[in-house]
Design an enzyme around this catalytic site. Sequence first.
Site, mmCIF file in Angstrom:
data_model
loop_
_atom_site.group_PDB
_atom_site.id
_atom_site.type_symbol
_atom_site.label_atom_id
_atom_site.label_comp_id
_atom_site.label_asym_id
_atom_site.label_seq_id
_atom_site.Cartn_x
_atom_site.Cartn_y
_atom_site.Cartn_z
ATOM 1 C CD GLU A 20 -2.816 0.977 2.459
ATOM 2 O OE1 GLU A 20 -3.639 0.055 2.381
ATOM 3 O OE2 GLU A 20 -2.755 1.754 3.418
ATOM 4 C CG HIS A 80 -7.489 2.389 -1.003
ATOM 5 N ND1 HIS A 80 -7.127 2.250 0.314
ATOM 6 C CD2 HIS A 80 -6.873 1.383 -1.659
ATOM 7 C CE1 HIS A 80 -6.324 1.203 0.447
ATOM 8 N NE2 HIS A 80 -6.146 0.663 -0.745
HETATM 9 C C1 LIG Z 1 -7.447 -2.284 4.097
HETATM 10 C C2 LIG Z 1 -7.965 -0.924 4.524
HETATM 11 C C3 LIG Z 1 -7.767 0.172 3.703
HETATM 12 C C4 LIG Z 1 -8.246 1.432 4.068
HETATM 13 N N1 LIG Z 1 -8.028 2.500 3.233
HETATM 14 C C5 LIG Z 1 -8.533 3.729 3.548
HETATM 15 C C6 LIG Z 1 -8.386 4.842 2.668
HETATM 16 O O1 LIG Z 1 -7.765 4.727 1.610
HETATM 17 N N2 LIG Z 1 -8.929 6.030 3.034
HETATM 18 C C7 LIG Z 1 -9.632 6.185 4.199
HETATM 19 O O2 LIG Z 1 -10.115 7.298 4.473
HETATM 20 N N3 LIG Z 1 -9.790 5.132 5.065
HETATM 21 C C8 LIG Z 1 -9.258 3.919 4.764
HETATM 22 N N4 LIG Z 1 -9.450 2.859 5.620
HETATM 23 C C9 LIG Z 1 -10.136 3.088 6.908
HETATM 24 C C10 LIG Z 1 -11.683 2.947 6.782
HETATM 25 O O3 LIG Z 1 -12.195 3.975 5.962
HETATM 26 C C11 LIG Z 1 -12.254 3.038 8.198
HETATM 27 O O4 LIG Z 1 -11.902 1.927 8.962
HETATM 28 C C12 LIG Z 1 -13.767 3.339 8.282
HETATM 29 O O5 LIG Z 1 -14.068 3.716 9.616
HETATM 30 C C13 LIG Z 1 -14.664 2.153 7.936
HETATM 31 O O6 LIG Z 1 -14.633 1.868 6.609
HETATM 32 P P1 LIG Z 1 -15.339 0.503 6.059
HETATM 33 O O7 LIG Z 1 -15.200 0.542 4.604
HETATM 34 O O8 LIG Z 1 -14.834 -0.658 6.792
HETATM 35 O O9 LIG Z 1 -16.852 0.806 6.474
HETATM 36 P P2 LIG Z 1 -18.158 -0.122 6.650
HETATM 37 O O10 LIG Z 1 -17.970 -1.464 6.068
HETATM 38 O O11 LIG Z 1 -19.316 0.684 6.164
HETATM 39 O O12 LIG Z 1 -18.226 -0.319 8.232
HETATM 40 C C14 LIG Z 1 -18.093 0.809 9.123
HETATM 41 C C15 LIG Z 1 -18.845 0.482 10.423
HETATM 42 O O13 LIG Z 1 -20.261 0.438 10.177
HETATM 43 C C16 LIG Z 1 -20.781 -0.847 10.485
HETATM 44 N N5 LIG Z 1 -21.755 -1.169 9.435
HETATM 45 C C17 LIG Z 1 -21.489 -1.548 8.160
HETATM 46 N N6 LIG Z 1 -22.635 -1.751 7.487
HETATM 47 C C18 LIG Z 1 -23.650 -1.491 8.353
HETATM 48 C C19 LIG Z 1 -25.078 -1.517 8.263
HETATM 49 N N7 LIG Z 1 -25.687 -1.863 7.132
HETATM 50 N N8 LIG Z 1 -25.798 -1.173 9.356
HETATM 51 C C20 LIG Z 1 -25.186 -0.802 10.507
HETATM 52 N N9 LIG Z 1 -23.831 -0.761 10.655
HETATM 53 C C21 LIG Z 1 -23.082 -1.109 9.591
HETATM 54 C C22 LIG Z 1 -19.590 -1.797 10.516
HETATM 55 O O14 LIG Z 1 -19.805 -2.916 11.375
HETATM 56 C C23 LIG Z 1 -18.489 -0.876 11.028
HETATM 57 O O15 LIG Z 1 -18.531 -0.764 12.422
HETATM 58 C C24 LIG Z 1 -8.934 1.597 5.298
HETATM 59 C C25 LIG Z 1 -9.121 0.479 6.140
HETATM 60 C C26 LIG Z 1 -8.627 -0.767 5.762
HETATM 61 C C27 LIG Z 1 -8.795 -1.950 6.691
#
Ligand SMILES: Cc1cc2nc3c(=O)[nH]c(=O)nc-3n(C[C@H](O)[C@H](O)[C@H](O)COP(=O)(O)OP(=O)(O)OC[C@H]3O[C@@H](n4cnc5c(N)ncnc54)[C@H](O)[C@@H]3O)c2cc1C
Length: 296
Positions: A20, A80
């Site tokens: 990354e 991303h």
């Molecule tokens: C590999 C990786 C790469 C990343 N790259 C970036 C990046 O480039 N830029 C950046 O800004 N951040 C990045 N992040 C951080 C990420 O944006 C954060 O962790 C963010 O808080 C959650 O993103 P998510 O896509 O997991 O969200 P989601 O999958 O939407 O989940 C977020 C939260 O909401 C909950 N949730 C999901 N769906 C629902 C639903 N339908 N109803 C109720 N609750 C729900 C989940 O359990 C979780 O607690 C990265 C994280 C990882 C692990």
Amino acid sequence: MSQTPISKLFSESRPLLSVEFFPPKSDEALDELVESAEELAPYSPDFVSVTYGAGGSTRDRSAKACQLLRDEHDFNIMPHLTCVGASRGELAETINGLYEAGYRNIMALRGDPPKDSNSFVVAKDGFAHASDLVSFIKELHPDISIGVAGYPEKHPEATDLATDLRHLKTKVDAGASFITTQLFFDNADLYRFLDQAADQGIEVPVIPGLMPVLSIKQIKRIASLCGASLPSELETHLNAAGDNAELVRQIGVRWASEQLQDLVEQGLPGVHLYALNRSDIATELMSAFRSTEPTT
Ligand SMILES: Cc1cc2nc3c(=O)[nH]c(=O)nc-3n(C[C@H](O)[C@H](O)[C@H](O)COP(=O)(O)OP(=O)(O)OC[C@H]3O[C@@H](n4cnc5c(N)ncnc54)[C@H](O)[C@@H]3O)c2cc1C
């Protein structure tokens, strides 16, 4: 290397190596990215991912970093994309732009809540969850391979791992081809996560994410932000190294290398390195990865 959907690479039945990068904020940081990419190109990563900043602030810088890594090294790129501050129309514009530029992979994320807040703010006519973004990308371009984030020690906002995994399953059902995990320091956490994910019916490949400790201060900050715990054995080694930065770095890289070797031995489908644009740590870990491959 042409831009290949990552979902196709899994059928080659060998562990994949990904790394990354984050978009540089200054000319100096750009030099660091260029140097790092040059040094790790010989290790032939299967794909490289480029992060996306809050509020679209790094949209242009992310796009430039993707272009540079592709033009200079022909890497297979996974840009991303987050839902932060963007309407459906704006997201469609970005996704279509990536597709027209030839990219065939996207890491679909929700993004983080604003600083000092626990709750994510949904943009006007935007999406509340990463699963919505996954469905949206699939509708626009079904041939894009989509990665999503998984959290071995649960996402910080989730009440428990089972609930978080139910939401992860929603992302997979919406069309995600694979999962890249948040960093973790104890492989037992990952194996527990994989068992519970399988119980929930999650069958897509999971690529574990590794980040070596570079300094105690840095890792405590990152670990508290993303909810990763520091094993007491690692903390003891780091504390014993005190202010000796080189020793701390060596301990961090050795720990991550041992994690990596164990993950490959256990048959994980790949390893993702959070290399922080630092060639020194990336090359040592990539070398450790390549040393796990059978010699022909
Ligand atoms: C590999 C990786 C790469 C990343 N790259 C970036 C990046 O480039 N830029 C950046 O800004 N951040 C990045 N992040 C951080 C990420 O944006 C954060 O962790 C963010 O808080 C959650 O993103 P998510 O896509 O997991 O969200 P989601 O999958 O939407 O989940 C977020 C939260 O909401 C909950 N949730 C999901 N769906 C629902 C639903 N339908 N109803 C109720 N609750 C729900 C989940 O359990 C979780 O607690 C990265 C994280 C990882 C692990």
